[in-house]
Each structure stands twice: as C-alpha cells, then as structure tokens.
Design a protein around this motif. Sequence first.
Motif, mmCIF file in Angstrom:
data_model
loop_
_atom_site.group_PDB
_atom_site.id
_atom_site.type_symbol
_atom_site.label_atom_id
_atom_site.label_comp_id
_atom_site.label_asym_id
_atom_site.label_seq_id
_atom_site.Cartn_x
_atom_site.Cartn_y
_atom_site.Cartn_z
ATOM 1 N N LEU A 1 -10.964 2.217 -1.519
ATOM 2 C CA LEU A 1 -9.957 1.166 -1.664
ATOM 3 C C LEU A 1 -10.008 0.582 -3.071
ATOM 4 C CD1 LEU A 1 -10.414 -0.775 1.701
ATOM 5 C CD2 LEU A 1 -8.656 0.914 1.146
ATOM 6 N N ASP A 2 -8.893 0.053 -3.514
ATOM 7 C CA ASP A 2 -8.869 -0.641 -4.794
ATOM 8 C C ASP A 2 -9.791 -1.869 -4.715
ATOM 9 O OD1 ASP A 2 -7.108 -0.699 -7.411
ATOM 10 O OD2 ASP A 2 -7.423 -2.777 -6.756
ATOM 11 N N TYR B 1 -8.824 -4.964 -2.780
ATOM 12 C CA TYR B 1 -9.021 -5.024 -1.323
ATOM 13 C C TYR B 1 -10.484 -5.016 -0.941
ATOM 14 C CZ TYR B 1 -4.122 -3.660 -1.315
ATOM 15 O OH TYR B 1 -2.781 -3.609 -1.529
ATOM 16 N N THR C 1 -4.782 1.629 -0.916
ATOM 17 C CA THR C 1 -4.551 0.443 -0.086
ATOM 18 C C THR C 1 -5.026 0.731 1.337
ATOM 19 O OG1 THR C 1 -2.398 1.069 0.820
ATOM 20 C CG2 THR C 1 -2.407 0.077 -1.395
ATOM 21 N N TRP D 1 -3.290 0.578 3.885
ATOM 22 C CA TRP D 1 -2.203 1.290 4.571
ATOM 23 C C TRP D 1 -2.423 2.799 4.521
ATOM 24 C CZ3 TRP D 1 1.010 -1.436 7.503
ATOM 25 C CH2 TRP D 1 1.156 -2.796 7.234
#
Length: 284
Positions: free
Chosen positions: A218-219, A222, A235, A237
């Motif tokens: 994840l980035d 997040y 993300t 998602w």
Amino acid sequence: MFQKSGFADACSEIEEADFVVLGLPFDSTTSFRSGSRDGPDAIRLASYNFESYDCYYDVDLSDLRICDLGNMELGSDPLYARESIREGLSAVGDDQLLIALGGEHSITPPLVEHQAKSGPLSVLVLDAHLDLREEYGFTRFSHACTSRRILEVPHLCGYSSIGIRSGSREEFAYAREMDLSYFTAEVVRNKGIDYVLDLVSEELKCERIYLSLDMDFLDPTYAPAVGNPEPFGMTPWVYRRILERLGKRIVALDITEVAPAYDRGETALMAAKLAREFIAVHSK
Ligand code: MN
Ligand code: MN
C-alpha cells in the motif's frame, strides 16, 4: 476463558475453527525501521474498531468460527524462528484457513512450505519490493530475501507479485533472467488491476493460492507504519479487487511489516480491516 486481547470475533476453539489467526512477532532482520514484532498485538487491538457485521459482504463475523492461537515465541535468531514456525504450524489443520500476522516479511517462506505440503500451491506476493536478494545482512533469511526463498519451496505451481516499485539493479536483472512474473505499481495504475489479474491468473496454475501481503504494498498514505515505506503505492481498493477475483482460492494469508510505533494506529487498523475482508470473502 478466551483472551480479551485476541482478534475480534475469534471466539472458537482450535478444533472447531474454520479460520485460524496466528501471531508471529519476529523482526530481527529488519533493514530500516524495526518494531514489527509489535504488529500482531496492534492489529488485534485495532480489530475491535470494526463492527462484527460487514455490510459490504453482508456477513457477520461473529457468526463464523474463528480461533486466535495467540503469538508464537520466536526469539531473535532467524533460523530458530524459521524452525519454530515450522513446528508451531502443526497445530493448524489442512482444511483451516490461516491468517498469520507478522512480524516482518521473513516469516513467510516457512508458511508457504507448510501450505505446499498439503497440496499443489501457487503463491501471490503483494509488495513494493522484489525481495529477491540471495542474502542480506549476513543471512539468507532476511526479509529482503523473502521471494527468493519462496521460489525455492519445492513443487510450487506458479508465482507472481503485484505492486513492485523497488529493488536493486541485480534483483531486477535476476527477475528478468528467471522470467519471473511481477507487475509494477505503474502497470496497475495505467492498465488497471483487472488487466493485471487476468495475466496473474495465467501464472497461478493451481487452484490453491497462498497470499502474502507485505503492507508496504500500500502507499504510505494508507500504511505509513511499515519497516520500509515506499511512495507511489497501491490503494486498499486494489487489495479488495484481488480478493474479489481470487479470494475463494486463497488458502492462507499473511500480513507483514506493520511496525506500529511509526503512526497513530492507522496501519494496524488497515491491516485488521484487510484481514477481516479475507475472512468475509470466504464466508460468502
Ligand atoms: Mn517484503
Ligand atoms: Mn516490502
């Protein structure tokens, strides 16, 4: 009778459980920021933030049979930890879905080995890093060598990784030389996760999949509290879509590299939610 500190809704005994949560608090090969040994308990605590009812999947996790076995004693020597994980996994049945909470990413290879013993297995790694070093910090069992060690597990039928955006020049050369399947963060962004998953599905030839989630996939927006944060990431998602497409084939999940000291709880919350999504998708 049950530890209040266990994962939320994990109220079943091991014999009757469909899902087994296991904490692997090991972080002594960490190359930048240590502290992922505190990950399992931080993730458990964060799991109480969420409703037991998951409205996206329309399932109540309190209706499911989940057992939390607690944390294993792993010490600080990577070889000892590896052997201890191998032995400890005998408590988990072949038909039980394992959710291992790290700890650093070096906990993964013995978990993959264990799952590969009970039938043909493909592996999908979600990670910012290639983790293809032969050795790092004088050990072959560093978290920087995770995918390299996974690829040595006998009889795997397929490997792929998604979210890649970091590695040494040598690691990328090795990946090309070995014709390894990996998908960069740029490809996911430009072509979409469904395009990537179509290609991944061709690589993962067995029905059973082991999913390894290094939280730096994840980035850092997040998941800031990880050992080696890497910008330009994925993300949540994307993770959800991976579960929607492949979730039912996944027989074990690990979530690694959460080092809770480096944020105000957001990363542990995210990890707890992603573990709960895995449970929810299996109950449908
Ligand atoms: Mn990793
Ligand atoms: Mn990583």
